[in-house]
Write a protein that holds these residues in place. Structure first.
Motif, PDB file in Angstrom:
ATOM      1  N   THR A  93       0.828  -1.218   0.000  1.00  0.00           N
ATOM      2  CA  THR A  93       0.000   0.000   0.000  1.00  0.00           C
ATOM      3  C   THR A  93       0.860   1.264   0.000  1.00  0.00           C
ATOM      4  OG1 THR A  93      -0.181  -0.312   2.378  1.00  0.00           O
ATOM      5  CG2 THR A  93      -2.088  -0.938   1.065  1.00  0.00           C
ATOM      6  N   ASN A  94       2.068   1.139   0.551  1.00  0.00           N
ATOM      7  CA  ASN A  94       2.991   2.273   0.585  1.00  0.00           C
ATOM      8  C   ASN A  94       3.443   2.718  -0.799  1.00  0.00           C
ATOM      9  OD1 ASN A  94       3.748   3.652   2.846  1.00  0.00           O
ATOM     10  ND2 ASN A  94       5.003   1.983   3.650  1.00  0.00           N
ATOM     11  N   CYS A  95       3.712   1.722  -1.655  1.00  0.00           N
ATOM     12  CA  CYS A  95       4.364   2.023  -2.941  1.00  0.00           C
ATOM     13  C   CYS A  95       3.435   1.969  -4.150  1.00  0.00           C
ATOM     14  CB  CYS A  95       5.527   1.060  -3.166  1.00  0.00           C
ATOM     15  SG  CYS A  95       6.835   1.221  -1.934  1.00  0.00           S
ATOM     16  N   ASN A 108      15.233   5.251  -1.035  1.00  0.00           N
ATOM     17  CA  ASN A 108      14.269   5.749  -0.058  1.00  0.00           C
ATOM     18  C   ASN A 108      13.113   6.409  -0.803  1.00  0.00           C
ATOM     19  OD1 ASN A 108      13.298   8.206   1.753  1.00  0.00           O
ATOM     20  ND2 ASN A 108      14.230   6.757   3.159  1.00  0.00           N
ATOM     21  N   GLY A 109      11.888   6.188  -0.315  1.00  0.00           N
ATOM     22  CA  GLY A 109      10.719   6.888  -0.867  1.00  0.00           C
ATOM     23  C   GLY A 109      10.600   6.848  -2.382  1.00  0.00           C
ATOM     24  N   PHE A 110      10.643   5.681  -2.967  1.00  0.00           N
ATOM     25  CA  PHE A 110      10.554   5.421  -4.421  1.00  0.00           C
ATOM     26  C   PHE A 110      11.813   5.859  -5.188  1.00  0.00           C
ATOM     27  CE2 PHE A 110       5.880   7.031  -3.805  1.00  0.00           C
ATOM     28  CZ  PHE A 110       5.606   5.970  -2.955  1.00  0.00           C
ATOM     29  N   PHE A 117       4.404  13.613   9.657  1.00  0.00           N
ATOM     30  CA  PHE A 117       4.267  13.137   8.278  1.00  0.00           C
ATOM     31  C   PHE A 117       5.601  12.595   7.760  1.00  0.00           C
ATOM     32  CE2 PHE A 117       3.933  13.663   3.612  1.00  0.00           C
ATOM     33  CZ  PHE A 117       2.814  12.852   3.411  1.00  0.00           C
ATOM     34  N   TRP A 118       5.502  11.549   6.936  1.00  0.00           N
ATOM     35  CA  TRP A 118       6.685  10.902   6.365  1.00  0.00           C
ATOM     36  C   TRP A 118       7.600  11.916   5.667  1.00  0.00           C
ATOM     37  CZ3 TRP A 118       9.302  10.108   1.826  1.00  0.00           C
ATOM     38  CH2 TRP A 118      10.196   9.026   1.809  1.00  0.00           C
ATOM     39  N   PRO A 119       8.912  11.842   5.770  1.00  0.00           N
ATOM     40  CA  PRO A 119       9.694  10.792   6.439  1.00  0.00           C
ATOM     41  C   PRO A 119       9.943  10.998   7.934  1.00  0.00           C
ATOM     42  CG  PRO A 119      11.139  12.193   5.120  1.00  0.00           C
ATOM     43  CD  PRO A 119       9.752  12.736   4.964  1.00  0.00           C
ATOM     44  N   TYR A 162       4.975  17.029  -8.137  1.00  0.00           N
ATOM     45  CA  TYR A 162       3.662  17.655  -8.197  1.00  0.00           C
ATOM     46  C   TYR A 162       2.681  17.036  -7.202  1.00  0.00           C
ATOM     47  CZ  TYR A 162       5.681  19.899 -12.235  1.00  0.00           C
ATOM     48  OH  TYR A 162       6.510  20.632 -13.047  1.00  0.00           O
ATOM     49  N   ASP A 163       3.226  16.323  -6.233  1.00  0.00           N
ATOM     50  CA  ASP A 163       2.350  15.840  -5.163  1.00  0.00           C
ATOM     51  C   ASP A 163       1.977  16.996  -4.233  1.00  0.00           C
ATOM     52  OD1 ASP A 163       4.959  15.989  -4.284  1.00  0.00           O
ATOM     53  OD2 ASP A 163       5.149  13.840  -3.874  1.00  0.00           O
ATOM     54  N   SER A 164       2.535  18.186  -4.493  1.00  0.00           N
ATOM     55  CA  SER A 164       2.139  19.400  -3.788  1.00  0.00           C
ATOM     56  C   SER A 164       0.915  20.039  -4.446  1.00  0.00           C
ATOM     57  CB  SER A 164       3.308  20.390  -3.789  1.00  0.00           C
ATOM     58  OG  SER A 164       3.919  20.435  -5.086  1.00  0.00           O
ATOM     59  N   PRO A 209      -3.030  12.440  -3.401  1.00  0.00           N
ATOM     60  CA  PRO A 209      -3.350  11.694  -2.180  1.00  0.00           C
ATOM     61  C   PRO A 209      -2.246  11.797  -1.117  1.00  0.00           C
ATOM     62  CG  PRO A 209      -2.642  10.200  -3.929  1.00  0.00           C
ATOM     63  CD  PRO A 209      -2.790  11.557  -4.548  1.00  0.00           C
ATOM     64  N   GLU A 210      -1.018  11.998  -1.528  1.00  0.00           N
ATOM     65  CA  GLU A 210       0.082  12.108  -0.568  1.00  0.00           C
ATOM     66  C   GLU A 210       0.113  13.490   0.093  1.00  0.00           C
ATOM     67  OE1 GLU A 210       3.108  10.444   0.556  1.00  0.00           O
ATOM     68  OE2 GLU A 210       1.767   8.733   0.259  1.00  0.00           O
ATOM     69  N   GLY A 211       0.050  14.518  -0.741  1.00  0.00           N
ATOM     70  CA  GLY A 211       0.225  15.873  -0.235  1.00  0.00           C
ATOM     71  C   GLY A 211      -0.980  16.422   0.498  1.00  0.00           C
ATOM     72  N   GLU A 234       9.942  14.712  -9.919  1.00  0.00           N
ATOM     73  CA  GLU A 234      10.083  13.898  -8.707  1.00  0.00           C
ATOM     74  C   GLU A 234       8.761  13.169  -8.485  1.00  0.00           C
ATOM     75  OE1 GLU A 234      12.896  13.470  -6.972  1.00  0.00           O
ATOM     76  OE2 GLU A 234      14.176  15.196  -7.371  1.00  0.00           O
ATOM     77  N   GLY A 235       7.985  13.558  -7.467  1.00  0.00           N
ATOM     78  CA  GLY A 235       6.716  12.871  -7.202  1.00  0.00           C
ATOM     79  C   GLY A 235       5.544  13.460  -7.981  1.00  0.00           C
ATOM     80  N   GLY A 236       4.322  13.048  -7.551  1.00  0.00           N
ATOM     81  CA  GLY A 236       3.090  13.473  -8.232  1.00  0.00           C
ATOM     82  C   GLY A 236       2.268  12.237  -8.538  1.00  0.00           C
ATOM     83  N   TYR A 237       1.146  12.054  -7.824  1.00  0.00           N
ATOM     84  CA  TYR A 237       0.448  10.763  -7.859  1.00  0.00           C
ATOM     85  C   TYR A 237      -1.010  10.843  -8.261  1.00  0.00           C
ATOM     86  CZ  TYR A 237       4.862  10.042  -5.683  1.00  0.00           C
ATOM     87  OH  TYR A 237       6.216  10.053  -5.463  1.00  0.00           O
ATOM     88  N   HIS A 238      -1.506  12.065  -8.442  1.00  0.00           N
ATOM     89  CA  HIS A 238      -2.850  12.212  -8.999  1.00  0.00           C
ATOM     90  C   HIS A 238      -2.628  12.480 -10.481  1.00  0.00           C
ATOM     91  CE1 HIS A 238      -6.648  14.032 -10.149  1.00  0.00           C
ATOM     92  NE2 HIS A 238      -7.167  13.687  -8.992  1.00  0.00           N
TER      93      HIS A 238
HETATM   94  C1  X5A Z   1       9.342  11.031  -4.730  1.00  0.00           C
HETATM   95  C2  X5A Z   1       8.223  10.937  -3.742  1.00  0.00           C
HETATM   96  C3  X5A Z   1       7.278   9.834  -1.813  1.00  0.00           C
HETATM   97  C4  X5A Z   1       7.428   8.638  -0.943  1.00  0.00           C
HETATM   98  C5  X5A Z   1       6.249   8.529   0.004  1.00  0.00           C
HETATM   99  C6  X5A Z   1       6.360   7.348   0.924  1.00  0.00           C
HETATM  100  N1  X5A Z   1       8.309   9.990  -2.801  1.00  0.00           N
HETATM  101  N2  X5A Z   1       5.268   7.306   1.856  1.00  0.00           N
HETATM  102  O1  X5A Z   1       7.251  11.681  -3.839  1.00  0.00           O
END
Ligand code: X5A
Ligand code: ZN
Length: 562
Positions: free
Chosen positions: A23-25, A144-146, A204-206, A266-268, A273-275, A304-308
């Motif tokens: 569920t984390n990844c 770490n973190g993907f 909040f992680w990390p 862009y998870d900001s 769902p993360e930000g 970097e990130g961004g999950y939506h």
């Molecule tokens: C690159 C990035 C997030 C890892 C979240 C782990 N990593 N909970 O957005």
């Protein structure tokens, strides 16, 4: 003169994914890349960019940041079966490996370095690398973190060596703290690292203590690590812009980087769902534009990130459109940063006051919890007089002469509000003999600049301001005041005109001194203007004394993404 925006993308980086349940990844999927690319095609942006091929980062390049032992571990994952992959992954926090992870991680590094080379070599002005896996969490000895290899940290180290750069700015607008980048450059004054991140008082992680605002760097690197911890979710356009205006931009202009790297997560953004934040895609256009003022426009954005997926891909498009020089869309909604954001911003400013001239004069309130202050209004006055460990014994008291040389924060601030569009080289030539650092203020005192011109400039920043006569009156008042305090005569009509056509910022040259008199006058002016122009608020005073705007999150924001 160089021109063009590079785009680096290779489908091959979609060739790895999570093979088991975790569920984390689960959110780090290949579609992050392909849907962003599809969206770019949809807006015909791909064909407007200069396409650059990817390459693999070499072992030598990877070892600019990572240990050879760690490199071996990652290399070894190529031939592992699923069970073995699970075991290696479990050695790290929030990481999964796939047989293609190593190959893609090398491509992500190589793509980033290709981008740096083409910007530094002058083939393009700026650009973006769409890469997987991301990089900013990875460390010398750890995934770490993907993240597998630290693409942006490697790029900064590479640019320092290959091009002899002495000042590189890394802006990490991903919603997670890029602790990996912080660790690499903590003691290095040649790399200014800025990160804002969801923090929630370390919940909040990390979950790191060192993500807080008081981690300012170490040894020689003190002052060159800037953390803006968000202690609430729901931060939006106003909060992000306030952090830029009141923290990043003044320090970045003083730093005067030769290259800007964006850890472009862009998870900001809204919907992620993360930000759990609320910045709309348009906000990233503004953030990008502001950074284009630096380093002669030499800017490399690296995903970097961004999950939506929708939010991510719209924001990627906004970034690239802006890099290409397209007009900046308006931000709607109330442009008032929330109390929690102002509190974080104040804490960062206080923590960095000893290291930056542009903060030295600022009246920085003590490091205390503004919300607590709000709730204990009766005690507020007493609390105000409490001492702040980082602000007592500051430059103002220590050395008046030094303080007199200080460039004013608000000048930069005004410039970034009033001149969101970088001017041209031609304009640079016009003003080259004058004091370019004071340019924005000088522009304001030029007689021919009237309300009409101001309107068109300000409208780019916020259409809402234009409609408010009150604000325009304030601007006129501002002109008059600035006219009095900055006695400069520069012919800037052509400059203004070209400012609106969207070319790049000239090199600003040496820092200009401002007198204490000027500083105080401008501060007073800001105090007056912030009644109408909420974005100028940064002391928290207004927020604490008024009953509105106390709560986090903007009430009005575009929900079209959701
Ligand atoms: C690159 C990035 C997030 C890892 C979240 C782990 N990593 N909970 O957005
Ligand atoms: Zn992230």
């Amino acid at each position: 003169m160089t021109s063009g925006t590079a785009l680096i993308y290779d489908e091959e980086m979609t060739n790895y994914k999570l093979l088991w349940d975790d569920t984390n990844c689960g959110i780090e999927v290949p579609e992050r890349l392909s849907s962003s690319y599809e969206r770019l095609k949809h807006y015909n942006l791909v064909e407007r960019c200069v396409r650059l091929p990817v390459r693999e980062g070499t072992e030598e390049e990877i070892m600019l940041v990572h240990s050879s032992d760690y490199l071996k571990v990652v290399k070894n994952t190529q031939t592992l079966n699923e069970e073995e992959l699970r075991r290696v992954s479990a050695n790290y926090d929030a990481v999964y490996f796939h047989p293609n992870s190593y190959r893609c991680a090398k491509l992500a590094v190589g793509a980033t370095l290709q981008l740096v080379d083409s910007v530094m070599g002058g083939e393009v002005h700026n650009g973006m690398a769409l890469v997987r896996p991301p990089g900013h969490h990875s460390q010398r000895n750890a995934a770490n973190g993907f993240c597998v290899f630290n693409n942006v940290a490697i790029a900064a180290e590479y640019a320092k060596r290959k091009y002899g750069l002495q000042r590189i700015l890394i802006v990490d607008w991903d919603i997670h703290h890029g602790q990996g980048i912080q660790y690499v450059f903590e003691e290095d004054p040649s790399v200014l690292y800025y990160s804002w991140h969801r923090y929630e008082h370390q919940q909040f992680w990390p979950l790191l203590r060192e993500s807080d605002y008081d981690a300012v760097g170490q040894e020689k690197g003190k002052g060159f690590n800037i953390n803006v911890p968000w202690n609430k979710v729901g931060m939006g356009n106003a909060d992000y812009l306030a952090a830029f205006f009141h923290v990043l931009l003044p320090l970045a202009f003083e730093f005067d980087p030769e290259l800007v790297l964006i850890s472009s997560g862009y998870d900001s953004g809204i919907g992620d769902p993360e930000g759990q934040m609320r910045a709309t895609p348009e906000c990233f256009a503004h953030l990008t534009r502001f950074l284009m003022h630096l380093a002669n426009g030499k800017l490399c954005a690296v995903l970097e990130g961004g999950y939506h997926l929708r939010s991510l891909s719209e924001s990627v498009c906004m970034t690239i459109k802006t890099l290409l020089g397209d007009p900046i869309p308006h931000l709607s909604g109330e442009m008032t940063p929330c109390l929690s954001a102002v509190e974080s911003i104040q804490n960062v400013r206080a923590a960095h006051k000893p290291y930056w001239k542009c903060l030295a004069y600022e009246e920085v309130p003590p490091l205390e919890d503004l919300s607590t202050k709000l709730h204990k209004a009766a005690e507020a006055e007493t609390a105000q007089t409490g001492t702040c460990p980082v602000t007592k014994d500051n430059a103002v008291n220590r050395n008046r002469d030094e303080a007199l040389k200080i460039e004013r924060f608000l000048e930069l601030h005004m410039k970034n509000i009033l001149f969101p569009v970088p001017p041209t080289k031609t304009a640079a030539a016009v003003i080259s003999e004058s004091d370019a650092r004071l340019l924005p203020s000088s522009v304001l005192v030029e007689k021919e600049i009237g309300v009409k011109e101001l309107k068109s400039i300000v409208s780019e920043f916020d259409a809402k301001l234009v409609k408010e006569e009150k604000v325009l009156n304030s601007l006129e008042k501002m002109l008059a005041v600035l006219n009095k305090i900055i006695k400069k005569e520069v012919i800037l009509k052509p400059f203004i005109a070209k400012t609106l056509t969207g070319d790049f910022m000239p090199d600003f040259g040496a820092y200009a001194p401002a007198s204490q008199e000027q500083v105080l006058a401008i501060q007073k002016l800001r105090d007056q203007l912030q009644l109408d122009w909420k974005m100028l608020q940064c002391s928290g005073k207004q927020l604490v004394s008024s009953s509105t705007s106390l709560f986090c999150g903007n009430t009005i924001f575009k929900e079209k993404i959701l």
